[in-house]
Design an enzyme around this catalytic site. Structure first.
Site, PDB file in Angstrom:
ATOM      1  N   GLY B  53       0.689  -2.632   3.395  1.00 21.93           N
ATOM      2  CA  GLY B  53      -0.215  -1.504   3.481  1.00 21.93           C
ATOM      3  C   GLY B  53      -0.013  -0.567   2.307  1.00 21.93           C
ATOM      4  O   GLY B  53       1.092  -0.446   1.779  1.00 21.93           O
ATOM      5  N   SER B  54      -1.077   0.096   1.878  1.00 21.05           N
ATOM      6  CA  SER B  54      -0.936   1.125   0.840  1.00 21.05           C
ATOM      7  C   SER B  54      -0.323   2.384   1.453  1.00 21.05           C
ATOM      8  O   SER B  54      -0.191   2.500   2.671  1.00 21.05           O
ATOM      9  CB  SER B  54      -2.294   1.436   0.219  1.00 21.05           C
ATOM     10  OG  SER B  54      -2.757   0.319  -0.504  1.00 21.05           O
ATOM     11  N   GLY B  55       0.070   3.313   0.601  1.00 21.80           N
ATOM     12  CA  GLY B  55       0.674   4.559   1.071  1.00 21.80           C
ATOM     13  C   GLY B  55       2.169   4.622   0.811  1.00 21.80           C
ATOM     14  O   GLY B  55       2.803   5.609   1.164  1.00 21.80           O
ATOM     15  N   HIS B  56       2.713   3.547   0.201  1.00 15.23           N
ATOM     16  CA  HIS B  56       4.150   3.506  -0.082  1.00 15.23           C
ATOM     17  C   HIS B  56       4.441   3.560  -1.575  1.00 15.23           C
ATOM     18  O   HIS B  56       5.529   3.209  -2.014  1.00 15.23           O
ATOM     19  CB  HIS B  56       4.767   2.239   0.500  1.00 15.23           C
ATOM     20  CG  HIS B  56       4.482   2.036   1.957  1.00 15.23           C
ATOM     21  ND1 HIS B  56       4.836   2.970   2.894  1.00 15.23           N
ATOM     22  CD2 HIS B  56       3.861   1.044   2.628  1.00 15.23           C
ATOM     23  CE1 HIS B  56       4.446   2.539   4.099  1.00 15.23           C
ATOM     24  NE2 HIS B  56       3.853   1.386   3.960  1.00 15.23           N
ATOM     25  N   ASP B 109       2.021  -8.171   8.484  1.00 17.59           N
ATOM     26  CA  ASP B 109       2.352  -8.680   7.145  1.00 17.59           C
ATOM     27  C   ASP B 109       2.896 -10.102   7.233  1.00 17.59           C
ATOM     28  O   ASP B 109       2.487 -10.990   6.471  1.00 17.59           O
ATOM     29  CB  ASP B 109       3.416  -7.798   6.472  1.00 17.59           C
ATOM     30  CG  ASP B 109       2.896  -6.428   6.055  1.00 17.59           C
ATOM     31  OD1 ASP B 109       1.926  -5.947   6.678  1.00 17.59           O
ATOM     32  OD2 ASP B 109       3.451  -5.829   5.124  1.00 17.59           O
ATOM     33  N   HIS B 218       6.109   4.316   8.268  1.00 18.04           N
ATOM     34  CA  HIS B 218       4.772   4.721   8.688  1.00 18.04           C
ATOM     35  C   HIS B 218       4.866   5.837   9.716  1.00 18.04           C
ATOM     36  O   HIS B 218       3.908   6.150  10.409  1.00 18.04           O
ATOM     37  CB  HIS B 218       4.023   3.551   9.319  1.00 18.04           C
ATOM     38  CG  HIS B 218       4.138   2.286   8.548  1.00 18.04           C
ATOM     39  ND1 HIS B 218       5.125   1.363   8.791  1.00 18.04           N
ATOM     40  CD2 HIS B 218       3.420   1.813   7.514  1.00 18.04           C
ATOM     41  CE1 HIS B 218       4.989   0.358   7.930  1.00 18.04           C
ATOM     42  NE2 HIS B 218       3.978   0.613   7.149  1.00 18.04           N
TER      43      HIS B 218
END
Lengths: 332, 332
Positions: B53-56, B109, B218
Site C-alpha cells: 500500500g502507498s503511504g509509507h 500483500d 497503518h
C-alpha cells in the site's frame, strides 16, 4: 504535549548527543552546542559555519561534513545561538584561510553572529558574513527586519561549501554565497502550527479548514489565512509569488526544492513537486536539479515550502560536487 | 482534512508523476502504478521487486535504483497492489536470472504477490518470494496472520539488492534476504493516529496524554495504550521487547534504525537514537551501522519505530555496497 522527549530543557543537548552517536565522523561539543566536522580545522581551507535556533533539522547540524559546513551552532529551540558559542565554532574551523558565517535573516541571529565576528576579529580570524533573506512572502516579519531567511540557506551551504572544499578563497566563497541568495526565492504554506517543547501547545490556532499562506519557519504569520485549497492552487500561488519576486526568463535553469516543514508526508511533497514542475515548465524554466523532502523544518508543523534558485553552469557544477553529510550525500 | 492533495482518488498517481519528474533516472508506469529502474531489465541480474500500500514513503518507490530495488508496485493508500500490477513489475525487471519478490507480511500483500508469482511462472519467469515479518509487538494483527512486516523491509531491500547488484544468483539473494529478516526485530510507538486521504479523519482516537505501544504502520492497534512516558522509558520498552524476541549477545554487532512514522521531527528521532544507543551499549551490542530518519512511514502519524538487525561481516559488507536511490544513497 505529544513528543518523544525527556525534559524540554534537555532536548537540544540530548539530540546533539544522538547526532554524535549516529555520526562518528562528526565531533559534538555538547557544552557549546556545536556540531563540528571531525577533521576541522583544515589547513588553508575556508571554514563555513552556520547556526540558528534548533527545531529546523536537518538544518544546520545535518549539513556538516565534506563539501558543506565545517560546523553548526545549535541554539535552543527557535532561539538564536549566543555570540560565545558562535565564536567557539569559528575558532574550531579556522584553518588560516578565514571563516564564512552563513546567517539566516532573523534579528537575533544577525546581531549575535555580528558580535561573534567582532570577537573573532580580535583573535585575528578573518570573518565574512552572508545574510540569507530569500523568503518572499513578507517584507518584514515578527522577528525580522527585511525578508526572512529560509530554504535558500540549504542551497547557500551546499554551493559555498563546494567552492570552499575545492580551495576557493574567502572573498570568492562569500561572493558565490551571496549570488545564490540573490538568485533564490522561497514561499511557504502551513496547514498546522508547530509546538515547541517549552510551550507545550501549538504556537497559533488554525481552524480545521484553513491554511496560513506565506508562513515563516517558526510559525510567524504570513500574508493571509484562507480556506484550504487543492494542491494545484497552492502550487500556483507559491510559484507565481516566487516568479513575481525574482523573475526567471524562458530558457533559464533552476535548482528547485519542495521542502516539508516537519509533519507533511513525502507522498504529498511529491504530489506538490508534480504541480510545481508543471508550472515552471509552462514558464519555460528548466528544473536542472531538485530536492524533495524535509531539509529545513519547523518542528512538527504540517506545511511545505518551495525554493527556486536561478542557476548557471557555475552553480550547477558546485551543486554536483561531492557532499557527505547526514542530510545530503552524493558524488562519493 | 489537512493535506496537500487535489482529489483523494488521484493522490497515488499524482505523487508517482512527481517521483518521475524529480528522478529522471527512474521510469514511471502511471497506469500500473510502478516505479522502475531506468535501465531495467538488466541482462542476467536478479530482479528485485517490492510493493505494498502507498503511504509509507520513501518505502518502496524511494528505494528503486542501483543497489536496491529494480521496481516497486504502489497500491492505493494502505491497500495491497493487485496481482496484474505485480506481474507487470516482474516482467519489467526480469533479465533472465529470475525475480525476487520482497513482501511485507500483510494478508492481502502475501496473497496478491503469490498470485502474481504463479502468473509469472506461467510466462517462464523464475520467482522466489521472501516474506518480511519483523514486527515483534504482536503475534497476529488486524491485517496479518503472524507478525507484521515493517522496518526490516528497508534492510532486506538494501542487503539483498547489493547481492543482486554484484551478480548473486536468485537462491542466494533470497537466502540473504531471509537471513536479514530472521535476524531483525522491530517495535513502534505512536503518539497520534494517521489520516488517509480517503477517510479524511484519523484512523483512531488517542487521547492527548496517551500513546499506542506496539502500533502497526497503518495504525493497527499494538499491545496497549498508556500514558505518554519520557523518551528514555519508551526506548527501554522498545529495546527490551526487541531483545526479548530476538536475543543479541554481548559482542554482537547490529544495524539499527530509528525511524520516524511521518510527523515526528528529526530532533526527536536523534534524541531517541541517543537513548537506544545507550541501552544497546549496556547490553554489550555494538551498533555497527545506523539510520536515523523517515524510511518507512505511516502518512502523517507522529510516532517512531526501532529496527535492530544482528549483522555479521557478510551483511555489513553488503550494507556498505554502493546504493543510489531517492531514499538511500552512498558509496558513489
Amino acid at each position: 504535549m505529544k513528543k518523544f522527549i525527556n525534559a524540554p530543557e534537555e532536548v537540544v543537548r540530548e539530540a546533539l548527543a544522538g547526532v554524535g552517536a549516529a555520526h562518528p565522523d562528526l565531533r559534538i561539543d555538547i557544552e557549546n552546542q556545536l556540531v563540528i566536522r571531525g577533521d576541522a580545522p583544515r589547513a588553508d581551507k575556508v571554514g563555513l559555519i552556520s547556526g540558528g535556533g534548533s527545531g529546523h533539522e536537518p538544518l544546520h547540524g545535518g549539513f556538516v561534513g565534506l563539501g558543506m559546513l565545517d560546523a553548526a551552532c545549535a541554539g535552543e529551540v527557535f532561539t538564536s545561538p549566543v555570540p560565545d558559542q558562535i565564536l567557539e565554532a569559528t575558532k574550531a574551523v579556522d584553518g588560516g584561510a578565514g571563516v564564512l558565517h552563513i546567517v539566516k535573516n532573523y534579528t537575533g541571529d544577525v546581531m549575535n553572529f555580528q558580535m561573534a565576528a567582532e570577537l573573532a576579529g580580535d583573535e585575528n580570524i578573518s570573518v565574512e558574513a552572508v545574510v540569507v533573506d530569500d523568503d518572499v512572502a513578507v517584507e518584514d516579519s515578527t522577528w525580522t527586519a527585511g525578508r526572512r531567511g529560509t530554504g535558500a540557506t540549504v542551497f547557500v551551504e551546499k554551493i559555498a561549501g563546494a567552492l570552499a572544499e575545492e580551495g576557493g578563497r574567502l572573498a570568492d566563497v562569500a561572493a558565490v554565497a551571496r549570488k545564490v541568495n540573490e538568485q533564490s526565492a522561497s514561499f511557504a504554506v502551513a496547514l498546522t502550527a508547530c509546538t515547541t517543547p517549552a510551550a507545550g501547545k501549538p504556537g497559533f490556532d488554525l481552524p480545521e479548514d484553513e491554511m496560513e499562506v506565506g508562513v515563516g519557519i517558526h510559525g510567524e504569520p504570513g500574508r493571509r489565512r484562507e480556506k484550504i485549497q487543492p494542491a494545484k492552487a497552492i502550487a500556483e500561488t507559491t510559484v507565481s509569488t516566487i516568479l513575481a519576486a525574482k523573475p526567471l526568463n524562458a530558457g533559464d535553469k533552476a535548482i528547485v526544492m519542495v521542502n516539508g516543514l516537519g509533519a507533511t508526508p513525502l507522498i504529498e511533497l511529491y504530489l506538490l513537486y508534480n504541480e510545481v514542475a508543471k508550472l515552471l515548465a509552462e514558464a519555460g524554466v528548466e528544473i536542472a536539479r531538485n530536492l524533495v523532502g524535509n531539509y529545513i523544518t519547523s518542528l512538527d508543523m504540517a506545511g511545505m515550502s518551495v525554493t527556486v534558485c536561478k542557476a548557471d553552469d557555475e552553480l550547477l557544477r558546485l551543486w554536483d560536487a561531492p557532499v557527505r553529510t547526514p542530510g545530503l550525500r552524493w558524488g562519493m
